[in-house]
Scaffold this motif. Structure first.
Motif, PDB file in Angstrom:
ATOM      1  N   ALA A  31      12.458 -36.526  -6.217  1.00  0.00           N
ATOM      2  CA  ALA A  31      12.973 -35.574  -5.236  1.00  0.00           C
ATOM      3  C   ALA A  31      11.818 -34.920  -4.495  1.00  0.00           C
ATOM      4  O   ALA A  31      10.801 -34.542  -5.096  1.00  0.00           O
ATOM      5  CB  ALA A  31      13.827 -34.510  -5.914  1.00  0.00           C
ATOM      6  N   LEU A  32      11.962 -34.774  -3.177  1.00  0.00           N
ATOM      7  CA  LEU A  32      10.922 -34.168  -2.338  1.00  0.00           C
ATOM      8  C   LEU A  32      11.578 -33.202  -1.367  1.00  0.00           C
ATOM      9  O   LEU A  32      12.622 -33.512  -0.792  1.00  0.00           O
ATOM     10  CB  LEU A  32      10.152 -35.253  -1.580  1.00  0.00           C
ATOM     11  N   TYR A  33      10.976 -32.037  -1.225  1.00  0.00           N
ATOM     12  CA  TYR A  33      11.548 -30.967  -0.418  1.00  0.00           C
ATOM     13  C   TYR A  33      10.517 -30.461   0.590  1.00  0.00           C
ATOM     14  O   TYR A  33       9.326 -30.417   0.296  1.00  0.00           O
ATOM     15  CB  TYR A  33      11.952 -29.774  -1.302  1.00  0.00           C
ATOM     16  N   TRP A  34      11.008 -30.003   1.730  1.00  0.00           N
ATOM     17  CA  TRP A  34      10.182 -29.261   2.683  1.00  0.00           C
ATOM     18  C   TRP A  34      10.786 -27.863   2.859  1.00  0.00           C
ATOM     19  O   TRP A  34      12.007 -27.714   3.011  1.00  0.00           O
ATOM     20  CB  TRP A  34      10.150 -29.965   4.042  1.00  0.00           C
ATOM     21  N   TYR A  35       9.892 -26.879   2.827  1.00  0.00           N
ATOM     22  CA  TYR A  35      10.254 -25.495   3.097  1.00  0.00           C
ATOM     23  C   TYR A  35       9.263 -24.947   4.115  1.00  0.00           C
ATOM     24  O   TYR A  35       8.190 -25.521   4.326  1.00  0.00           O
ATOM     25  CB  TYR A  35      10.143 -24.628   1.826  1.00  0.00           C
ATOM     26  N   ARG A  36       9.613 -23.819   4.721  1.00  0.00           N
ATOM     27  CA  ARG A  36       8.616 -23.117   5.504  1.00  0.00           C
ATOM     28  C   ARG A  36       8.689 -21.626   5.191  1.00  0.00           C
ATOM     29  O   ARG A  36       9.744 -21.111   4.824  1.00  0.00           O
ATOM     30  CB  ARG A  36       8.768 -23.371   6.998  1.00  0.00           C
ATOM     31  N   GLN A  37       7.535 -20.999   5.337  1.00  0.00           N
ATOM     32  CA  GLN A  37       7.460 -19.564   5.106  1.00  0.00           C
ATOM     33  C   GLN A  37       6.842 -18.911   6.335  1.00  0.00           C
ATOM     34  O   GLN A  37       5.664 -19.115   6.639  1.00  0.00           O
ATOM     35  CB  GLN A  37       6.610 -19.246   3.873  1.00  0.00           C
ATOM     36  N   SER A  38       7.677 -18.149   7.037  1.00  0.00           N
ATOM     37  CA  SER A  38       7.166 -17.376   8.160  1.00  0.00           C
ATOM     38  C   SER A  38       6.567 -16.088   7.637  1.00  0.00           C
ATOM     39  O   SER A  38       6.838 -15.665   6.509  1.00  0.00           O
ATOM     40  CB  SER A  38       8.296 -17.089   9.153  1.00  0.00           C
ATOM     41  N   LEU A  39       5.772 -15.434   8.473  1.00  0.00           N
ATOM     42  CA  LEU A  39       5.031 -14.247   8.050  1.00  0.00           C
ATOM     43  C   LEU A  39       5.971 -13.189   7.467  1.00  0.00           C
ATOM     44  O   LEU A  39       6.937 -12.788   8.110  1.00  0.00           O
ATOM     45  CB  LEU A  39       4.270 -13.673   9.243  1.00  0.00           C
ATOM     46  N   GLY A  40       5.679 -12.764   6.245  1.00  0.00           N
ATOM     47  CA  GLY A  40       6.451 -11.698   5.618  1.00  0.00           C
ATOM     48  C   GLY A  40       7.830 -12.098   5.132  1.00  0.00           C
ATOM     49  O   GLY A  40       8.612 -11.237   4.716  1.00  0.00           O
ATOM     50  N   GLN A  41       8.128 -13.386   5.170  1.00  0.00           N
ATOM     51  CA  GLN A  41       9.452 -13.855   4.763  1.00  0.00           C
ATOM     52  C   GLN A  41       9.376 -14.683   3.489  1.00  0.00           C
ATOM     53  O   GLN A  41       8.296 -15.094   3.059  1.00  0.00           O
ATOM     54  CB  GLN A  41      10.070 -14.716   5.873  1.00  0.00           C
ATOM     55  N   GLY A  42      10.539 -14.912   2.896  1.00  0.00           N
ATOM     56  CA  GLY A  42      10.617 -15.843   1.780  1.00  0.00           C
ATOM     57  C   GLY A  42      10.593 -17.270   2.281  1.00  0.00           C
ATOM     58  O   GLY A  42      10.481 -17.527   3.482  1.00  0.00           O
ATOM     59  N   LEU A  43      10.700 -18.206   1.367  1.00  0.00           N
ATOM     60  CA  LEU A  43      10.689 -19.615   1.743  1.00  0.00           C
ATOM     61  C   LEU A  43      12.053 -20.035   2.256  1.00  0.00           C
ATOM     62  O   LEU A  43      13.085 -19.696   1.670  1.00  0.00           O
ATOM     63  CB  LEU A  43      10.304 -20.481   0.542  1.00  0.00           C
ATOM     64  N   GLU A  44      12.034 -20.800   3.331  1.00  0.00           N
ATOM     65  CA  GLU A  44      13.267 -21.262   3.967  1.00  0.00           C
ATOM     66  C   GLU A  44      13.370 -22.773   3.794  1.00  0.00           C
ATOM     67  O   GLU A  44      12.463 -23.514   4.190  1.00  0.00           O
ATOM     68  CB  GLU A  44      13.217 -20.907   5.450  1.00  0.00           C
ATOM     69  N   PHE A  45      14.465 -23.238   3.189  1.00  0.00           N
ATOM     70  CA  PHE A  45      14.672 -24.658   2.971  1.00  0.00           C
ATOM     71  C   PHE A  45      14.819 -25.394   4.297  1.00  0.00           C
ATOM     72  O   PHE A  45      15.516 -24.934   5.210  1.00  0.00           O
ATOM     73  CB  PHE A  45      15.922 -24.873   2.123  1.00  0.00           C
ATOM     74  N   LEU A  46      14.196 -26.559   4.423  1.00  0.00           N
ATOM     75  CA  LEU A  46      14.308 -27.367   5.629  1.00  0.00           C
ATOM     76  C   LEU A  46      15.064 -28.672   5.375  1.00  0.00           C
ATOM     77  O   LEU A  46      16.069 -28.962   6.011  1.00  0.00           O
ATOM     78  CB  LEU A  46      12.912 -27.688   6.180  1.00  0.00           C
ATOM     79  N   ILE A  47      14.561 -29.480   4.443  1.00  0.00           N
ATOM     80  CA  ILE A  47      15.108 -30.823   4.219  1.00  0.00           C
ATOM     81  C   ILE A  47      14.692 -31.295   2.837  1.00  0.00           C
ATOM     82  O   ILE A  47      13.660 -30.869   2.313  1.00  0.00           O
ATOM     83  CB  ILE A  47      14.607 -31.806   5.301  1.00  0.00           C
ATOM     84  N   TYR A  48      15.532 -32.154   2.228  1.00  0.00           N
ATOM     85  CA  TYR A  48      15.057 -32.771   0.993  1.00  0.00           C
ATOM     86  C   TYR A  48      15.469 -34.242   0.950  1.00  0.00           C
ATOM     87  O   TYR A  48      16.428 -34.671   1.588  1.00  0.00           O
ATOM     88  CB  TYR A  48      15.549 -32.048  -0.264  1.00  0.00           C
ATOM     89  N   PHE A  49      14.724 -34.992   0.148  1.00  0.00           N
ATOM     90  CA  PHE A  49      14.949 -36.412  -0.088  1.00  0.00           C
ATOM     91  C   PHE A  49      15.132 -36.628  -1.581  1.00  0.00           C
ATOM     92  O   PHE A  49      14.415 -36.058  -2.399  1.00  0.00           O
ATOM     93  CB  PHE A  49      13.739 -37.244   0.370  1.00  0.00           C
ATOM     94  N   GLN A  50      16.103 -37.475  -1.932  1.00  0.00           N
ATOM     95  CA  GLN A  50      16.314 -37.821  -3.339  1.00  0.00           C
ATOM     96  C   GLN A  50      16.483 -39.335  -3.425  1.00  0.00           C
ATOM     97  O   GLN A  50      17.513 -39.873  -2.993  1.00  0.00           O
ATOM     98  CB  GLN A  50      17.549 -37.115  -3.895  1.00  0.00           C
ATOM     99  N   GLY A  51      15.494 -40.001  -3.955  1.00  0.00           N
ATOM    100  CA  GLY A  51      15.554 -41.448  -4.135  1.00  0.00           C
ATOM    101  C   GLY A  51      15.909 -42.150  -2.833  1.00  0.00           C
ATOM    102  O   GLY A  51      15.323 -41.911  -1.784  1.00  0.00           O
ATOM    103  N   ASN A  52      16.897 -43.035  -2.894  1.00  0.00           N
ATOM    104  CA  ASN A  52      17.320 -43.796  -1.716  1.00  0.00           C
ATOM    105  C   ASN A  52      18.523 -43.178  -1.006  1.00  0.00           C
ATOM    106  O   ASN A  52      19.060 -43.774  -0.066  1.00  0.00           O
ATOM    107  CB  ASN A  52      17.677 -45.225  -2.131  1.00  0.00           C
TER     108      ASN A  52
END
Lengths: 116, 113
Positions: A31-52
């Motif tokens: 499993a692979l995930y992308w998040y982003r964190q803007s200044l002063g914010q928590g992490l925001e989920f973007l996209i994830y991949f799981q196997g095929n």
């Protein structure tokens, strides 16, 4: 190394340019995930991949954002026609699996993206 | 909408004392909770987790408590050490889904000598 690796660590670009961010997950993690964190914010989920399976793109903020995962390993997050609001730290994480019993996600150090 | 909330942006504690970090959530479907620690310019590091079938999980100096009826969890660090100074994030997920985490905004902990 044994951890999640992200490159580049810093990226400065002009508004309107395209950028590519790379993530190498921990070997064997499906499993692979992308998040982003803007200044002063928590992490925001973007996209994830799981196997095929088809990726969950529900967190992508606009159609300027896309991601690929080739060969079930390395992933690239692409932002087209960057805007100043895209400035953030983009974090990648991987885990052994993501469904069923919880598995902690392990994060890379992120790419700090600055749009001028 | 913010489904995971950390209402204290900062916490100052003396070395050797207990640090208590709080986290509230609104989604009753969450059944897996985690705490991460983050130093500047580094990615979050996994600290401890708890499943909703438990109300306490302990690992060394770190203990997480879960109160499902109140939709509240807390992280206790005892004794606090200067190296514990960092931002702590609470996160939650629905384990029967694909595991994407919802994060709180974080609490900055400063441990003073």
């Amino acid at each position: 190394g044994a951890g999640v690796s992200q490159s580049p660590s810093n990226k400065v670009t002009e508004k309107g340019k395209d950028v590519e961010l790379r993530c190498d997950p921990i070997s064997g993690h499906t499993a692979l995930y992308w998040y982003r964190q803007s200044l002063g914010q928590g992490l925001e989920f973007l996209i994830y991949f799981q196997g095929n399976s088809a990726p969950d793109k529900s967190g992508l903020p606009s159609d300027r954002f896309s991601a690929e995962r080739t060969g079930g390993s390395v992933s690239t997050l692409t932002i087209q026609r960057t805007q100043q609001e895209d400035s953030a730290v983009y974090l990648c994480a991987s885990s052994l699996r993501s469904r069923g019993l919880g598995q902690p996600q392990h994060f890379g150090d992120g790419t700090r993206l600055s749009i001028l | 909408d913010q489904q995971v909330k950390q209402n204290s942006p900062s916490l100052s504690v003396q070395e050797g004392r207990i640090s208590i970090l709080n986290c509230d959530y609104t989604n009753s479907m969450f059944d897996y909770f985690l705490w991460y620690k983050k130093y500047p310019a580094e990615g979050p590091t996994f600290l401890i987790s708890i499943s909703s079938i438990k109300d306490k999980n302990e690992d060394g100096r770190f203990t997480v408590f879960l109160n499902k009826s109140a939709k509240h969890l807390s992280l206790h660090i005892v004794p606090s050490q200067p190296g514990d100074s960092a931002v702590y994030f609470c996160a939650a997920s629905v384990s029967d889904s694909w595991g994407k985490l919802q994060f709180g905004a974080g609490t900055q902990v400063v441990v003073t000598p």
